[in-house]
Design a protein around this motif. Sequence first.
Motif, PDB file in Angstrom:
ATOM      1  N   SER A 189      -3.960   0.769   7.719  1.00 60.43           N
ATOM      2  CA  SER A 189      -3.992   2.104   7.108  1.00 60.43           C
ATOM      3  C   SER A 189      -3.891   3.188   8.178  1.00 60.43           C
ATOM      4  CB  SER A 189      -5.268   2.282   6.290  1.00 60.43           C
ATOM      5  OG  SER A 189      -5.275   1.413   5.188  1.00 60.43           O
TER       6      SER A 189
ATOM      7  N   SER B 200      -0.531  -0.901  -4.559  1.00 58.80           N
ATOM      8  CA  SER B 200      -1.892  -0.395  -4.547  1.00 58.80           C
ATOM      9  C   SER B 200      -1.951   0.955  -3.855  1.00 58.80           C
ATOM     10  CB  SER B 200      -2.820  -1.379  -3.815  1.00 58.80           C
ATOM     11  OG  SER B 200      -4.117  -0.850  -3.732  1.00 58.80           O
ATOM     12  N   SER B 201      -2.681   1.880  -4.462  1.00 58.75           N
ATOM     13  CA  SER B 201      -2.906   3.163  -3.801  1.00 58.75           C
ATOM     14  C   SER B 201      -4.260   3.180  -3.096  1.00 58.75           C
ATOM     15  CB  SER B 201      -2.810   4.313  -4.806  1.00 58.75           C
ATOM     16  OG  SER B 201      -3.803   4.176  -5.798  1.00 58.75           O
ATOM     17  N   GLU B 202      -4.949   2.037  -3.134  1.00 59.05           N
ATOM     18  CA  GLU B 202      -6.238   1.912  -2.451  1.00 59.05           C
ATOM     19  C   GLU B 202      -6.011   1.709  -0.957  1.00 59.05           C
ATOM     20  OE1 GLU B 202      -9.238   2.320  -3.908  1.00 59.05           O
ATOM     21  OE2 GLU B 202      -8.052   2.828  -5.686  1.00 59.05           O
ATOM     22  N   THR B 203      -6.709   2.507  -0.181  1.00 63.67           N
ATOM     23  CA  THR B 203      -6.634   2.399   1.272  1.00 63.67           C
ATOM     24  C   THR B 203      -7.703   1.435   1.762  1.00 63.67           C
ATOM     25  OG1 THR B 203      -5.824   4.652   1.489  1.00 63.67           O
ATOM     26  CG2 THR B 203      -6.835   3.699   3.424  1.00 63.67           C
TER      27      THR B 203
ATOM     28  N   THR C 146       8.971   0.651  -2.835  1.00 61.78           N
ATOM     29  CA  THR C 146       7.980  -0.349  -3.226  1.00 61.78           C
ATOM     30  C   THR C 146       8.328  -1.062  -4.527  1.00 61.78           C
ATOM     31  OG1 THR C 146       6.622   1.401  -4.189  1.00 61.78           O
ATOM     32  CG2 THR C 146       6.102   0.702  -1.951  1.00 61.78           C
TER      33      THR C 146
ATOM     34  N   GLN D 258       0.856  -1.189   0.000  1.00 64.75           N
ATOM     35  CA  GLN D 258       0.000   0.000   0.000  1.00 64.75           C
ATOM     36  C   GLN D 258       0.889   1.234   0.000  1.00 64.75           C
ATOM     37  OE1 GLN D 258      -3.394  -0.127   2.657  1.00 64.75           O
ATOM     38  NE2 GLN D 258      -3.196   2.070   3.045  1.00 64.75           N
ATOM     39  N   ILE D 259       0.738   2.092  -1.010  1.00 66.14           N
ATOM     40  CA  ILE D 259       1.649   3.223  -1.156  1.00 66.14           C
ATOM     41  C   ILE D 259       1.084   4.549  -0.666  1.00 66.14           C
ATOM     42  CG2 ILE D 259       2.973   2.170  -3.014  1.00 66.14           C
ATOM     43  CD1 ILE D 259       1.416   3.994  -4.974  1.00 66.14           C
ATOM     44  N   ARG D 260      -0.176   4.572  -0.282  1.00 67.57           N
ATOM     45  CA  ARG D 260      -0.738   5.803   0.265  1.00 67.57           C
ATOM     46  C   ARG D 260      -1.785   5.449   1.300  1.00 67.57           C
ATOM     47  NH1 ARG D 260      -5.768   6.702  -1.697  1.00 67.57           N
ATOM     48  NH2 ARG D 260      -5.949   8.923  -1.416  1.00 67.57           N
ATOM     49  N   THR D 261      -2.081   6.395   2.139  1.00 63.52           N
ATOM     50  CA  THR D 261      -3.100   6.206   3.164  1.00 63.52           C
ATOM     51  C   THR D 261      -3.768   7.543   3.431  1.00 63.52           C
ATOM     52  OG1 THR D 261      -3.555   5.311   5.364  1.00 63.52           O
ATOM     53  CG2 THR D 261      -1.489   6.525   5.089  1.00 63.52           C
ATOM     54  N   GLU D 262      -4.979   7.483   3.909  1.00 59.93           N
ATOM     55  CA  GLU D 262      -5.769   8.690   4.144  1.00 59.93           C
ATOM     56  C   GLU D 262      -5.868   8.999   5.634  1.00 59.93           C
ATOM     57  OE1 GLU D 262      -9.476   7.800   2.257  1.00 59.93           O
ATOM     58  OE2 GLU D 262      -8.576   7.756   0.263  1.00 59.93           O
TER      59      GLU D 262
ATOM     60  N   ARG E 226       1.966   9.476   1.935  1.00 63.00           N
ATOM     61  CA  ARG E 226       2.515   8.484   1.017  1.00 63.00           C
ATOM     62  C   ARG E 226       3.613   7.684   1.710  1.00 63.00           C
ATOM     63  NH1 ARG E 226      -0.156   9.102  -3.291  1.00 63.00           N
ATOM     64  NH2 ARG E 226      -0.799  11.116  -4.057  1.00 63.00           N
TER      65      ARG E 226
END
Length: 166
Positions: A142, A133-136, A116, A88-92, A111
């Motif tokens: 996350s 994946s950029s999906e959180t 990765t 996972q490359i991003r998180t909210e 980010r």
Amino acid sequence: MLDTRLLETPDTRPAIAICAYEIGDTGWDPVEDLSGEAWNPTGARTLAIDPAAPDALVATLSEALGSPACRGLLLVGRTRQEGGFKLQIRTENRSLDGTHRGNPDGPGVARATAPTAEMVREIAEAGLKASVSSETEDDIGSYLLYRVLAALPEGMDTPAVGLLRA
């Protein structure tokens, strides 16, 4: 009598903190490979961090990353998606339950800083499926990733921080 403890040299290799964050999930040990020895990649050593309640774990992980000897953190958890390993490359910026912003003053997105592309390549070379994946996912992984990244102090060399899902 000679004190042999004085002859041991300290391990000065940089540390990689590894945390399988789900309490009670005994499906894996992220640093032991059944040889009885802790996994230590070439040129580094591992620092296993046990799971705990989310806010306590954020403090423990941030403390580990605050050490000059610790140059990275790998969070390890499960995914609800199919298709092998996911990095996972991003998180909210979300609360633990996902209903509102976790930090009203923090950025909306953080980010991951882990390499990765190299990680996916190494996993694939081992014969396993992996993707980025950029999906959180609305879960503790996350949440931890965001909180740890947002807590990094300004001006320090940025450690490699990533979330690997299986």
